[in-house]
Write an enzyme that holds these catalytic residues in place. Structure first.
Site, PDB file in Angstrom:
ATOM      1  N   HIS A  18       0.866  -1.190   0.000  1.00  0.00           N
ATOM      2  CA  HIS A  18       0.000   0.000   0.000  1.00  0.00           C
ATOM      3  C   HIS A  18       0.894   1.229   0.000  1.00  0.00           C
ATOM      4  CE1 HIS A  18      -3.752   2.115   1.930  1.00  0.00           C
ATOM      5  NE2 HIS A  18      -3.091   2.935   1.120  1.00  0.00           N
ATOM      6  N   HIS A  20       1.288   4.778  -2.530  1.00  0.00           N
ATOM      7  CA  HIS A  20       0.921   5.566  -3.715  1.00  0.00           C
ATOM      8  C   HIS A  20       2.190   6.218  -4.231  1.00  0.00           C
ATOM      9  CE1 HIS A  20      -3.412   5.394  -2.534  1.00  0.00           C
ATOM     10  NE2 HIS A  20      -2.867   5.253  -1.340  1.00  0.00           N
ATOM     11  N   HIS A 198      -9.522   1.011  -1.232  1.00  0.00           N
ATOM     12  CA  HIS A 198      -9.480   1.677   0.065  1.00  0.00           C
ATOM     13  C   HIS A 198     -10.898   1.637   0.651  1.00  0.00           C
ATOM     14  CE1 HIS A 198      -5.666   3.199  -1.320  1.00  0.00           C
ATOM     15  NE2 HIS A 198      -5.521   4.055  -0.319  1.00  0.00           N
ATOM     16  N   GLU A 201     -11.099   3.568   6.011  1.00  0.00           N
ATOM     17  CA  GLU A 201     -10.055   4.476   6.519  1.00  0.00           C
ATOM     18  C   GLU A 201     -10.793   5.578   7.292  1.00  0.00           C
ATOM     19  OE1 GLU A 201      -7.964   6.677   3.467  1.00  0.00           O
ATOM     20  OE2 GLU A 201      -6.385   7.352   4.835  1.00  0.00           O
ATOM     21  N   ASP A 279       1.907   4.018   2.703  1.00  0.00           N
ATOM     22  CA  ASP A 279       0.859   4.863   2.109  1.00  0.00           C
ATOM     23  C   ASP A 279       1.447   5.996   1.261  1.00  0.00           C
ATOM     24  OD1 ASP A 279      -1.774   5.365   1.517  1.00  0.00           O
ATOM     25  OD2 ASP A 279      -2.299   6.257   3.432  1.00  0.00           O
ATOM     26  N   ASP A 280       1.813   7.112   1.885  1.00  0.00           N
ATOM     27  CA  ASP A 280       2.368   8.270   1.174  1.00  0.00           C
ATOM     28  C   ASP A 280       3.582   8.751   1.970  1.00  0.00           C
ATOM     29  OD1 ASP A 280       0.134   8.887  -0.909  1.00  0.00           O
ATOM     30  OD2 ASP A 280      -0.923   8.578   0.991  1.00  0.00           O
TER      31      ASP A 280
HETATM   32  N1  HPA Z   1      -6.566   7.409   1.194  1.00  0.00           N
HETATM   33  C1  HPA Z   1      -7.238   7.732   0.088  1.00  0.00           C
HETATM   34  N2  HPA Z   1      -6.640   8.198  -1.001  1.00  0.00           N
HETATM   35  C2  HPA Z   1      -5.315   8.330  -0.991  1.00  0.00           C
HETATM   36  C3  HPA Z   1      -4.571   8.016   0.122  1.00  0.00           C
HETATM   37  C4  HPA Z   1      -5.232   7.516   1.265  1.00  0.00           C
HETATM   38  O1  HPA Z   1      -4.645   7.193   2.321  1.00  0.00           O
HETATM   39  N3  HPA Z   1      -3.290   8.275  -0.204  1.00  0.00           N
HETATM   40  C5  HPA Z   1      -3.259   8.721  -1.477  1.00  0.00           C
HETATM   41  N4  HPA Z   1      -4.495   8.763  -1.959  1.00  0.00           N
HETATM   42 ZN    ZN Z   2      -3.669   4.779   0.481  1.00  0.00          ZN
END
Ligand code: HPA
Ligand code: ZN
Length: 338
Positions: A18, A20, A198, A201, A279-280
């Site tokens: 996971h 991006h 997703h 969250e 994630d990012d």
């Molecule tokens: N959630 C939803 N969209 C996203 C995320 C996330 O954590 N990171 C990059 N796009």
């Molecule tokens: Zn994500």
């Protein structure tokens, strides 16, 4: 956490599922690309960019994340960003990575789909040659955009299906339930693509049910709100449905107030196939080893829990049985030797 346990986890072979790729764009490279491509960014310095990374929820992050991606124009820009991530991942002993990309963020600015896919894939193929790192590439649909837009994006992907292994669903979760993309995901599955989304969250457990029942996903990205629904937890546990959890992201986006209150340990205790991911990482303060390190310390995770998280990463990956067996053997060999 004991220093030796920390080192053990840092050195372990791991899968990342996971991440991006646009979220790996560090401010230094963002500035470099902005200058090269004559794109203006609304911050005077790299430090000012980093200082702006204070988020109150998912949307407050997404606004900045999409703005940052505007510096990416050419094949070599996508290559440079992906290569930088892969070097970081390799340093963290990632041996298999399944990365997301958001084509609509780029095609909406006039960047051809092919430019995006080819730049990313060139770096992935190079890391495979250099480091033996395995990879999969997953196209994410932006859920705040329309079903028609997602369909058009999927059709653009068709000539490149040799390079794309699956589809996912990201962006603003609240108000954009998985049901909005039921038909798009049916078409993606017809094309032979693997499917993830997703869910849970910021969105409720109902969105996780929709992802399972309507999109027929093989993994849930995040999914931490599943714990609010005991029947859902039982179903996820019985089916070994993976959750790709991103602890530092969850704190940065205020899903949990502090890492010590993250539910990762409870997810494991409930028998769920939870994994740790970044994630990012350029926005949330750390790559995968930093996620493991801080989470293990905050939750006082045991050696056994850390092993299960690492093993779950390979269990949840889109690997062949032979590849999975090799990764399990390498992980076990490493873990037992120390
Ligand atoms: N959630 C939803 N969209 C996203 C995320 C996330 O954590 N990171 C990059 N796009
Ligand atoms: Zn994500």
């Amino acid at each position: 956490m004991a220093a030796n346990l920390q080192q053990l986890v840092a050195g372990a072979p791991k899968a990342e599922l996971h991440m991006h790729i646009e979220g790996s764009l560090e401010p230094e490279l963002m500035f470099e690309l902005a200058a090269k491509n004559a794109v203006s960014i609304p911050y005077p310095t790299v430090d000012a960019v980093r200082a702006a990374y204070q988020f109150s929820d998912l949307q407050s992050f997404l606004d900045i994340y999409y703005a940052g991606a505007a510096v990416l124009l050419h094949e070599e820009d996508f290559y440079a960003m992906t290569r930088a991530y892969l070097e970081r991942a390799h340093a963290d002993n990632v041996v298999h990575t399944e990365i997301f990309f958001d084509p609509q963020t780029h095609t909406a600015r006039g960047v051809p789909f092919q430019v995006v896919v080819e730049g990313i894939t060139r770096a992935l193929a190079e890391a495979q040659r250099r480091y033996g790192m395995g990879y999969r590439l997953i196209l994410c649909f932006l859920r705040h955009l329309s079903e028609a837009d997602a369909f058009a994006t999927l059709e653009q992907a068709v000539p490149h299906l040799g390079l794309i292994h699956g589809v996912g669903l990201d962006s603003s979760e609240r108000g954009h339930p998985p049901s909005k993309f039921e038909r798009v995901f049916a078409r993606a599955r017809e094309l032979g693509l693997r499917v993830v989304a997703h869910a849970g969250e910021e969105g409720p457990p109902a969105y996780i049910y929709e992802a399972l029942d309507l999109l027929k996903v093989e993994r849930i990205d995040h999914g931490v709100r599943a714990l609010e629904d005991a029947a859902l937890v039982a179903r996820l546990a019985a089916s070994r449905m993976p959750l790709t959890v991103c602890p530092l992201s969850n704190v940065k986006l205020c899903v949990f107030p502090r890492l010590a209150e993250h539910n990762l340990r409870r997810l494991l205790a409930a028998g769920l196939c939870a994994t740790v991911n970044s994630d990012d990482p350029a926005y949330f303060g750390g790559y995968i080893n930093e996620n493991f390190r801080q989470t293990a310390a905050a939750l006082d995770l045991t050696r056994d829990e850390l092993y299960r998280l690492l093993k779950n990463g390979f269990e949840a990956a889109f690997l062949t049985d032979a590849e999975r067996a090799q990764h399990y053997a390498a992980l076990d060999g490493y873990w037992q030797s120390l």
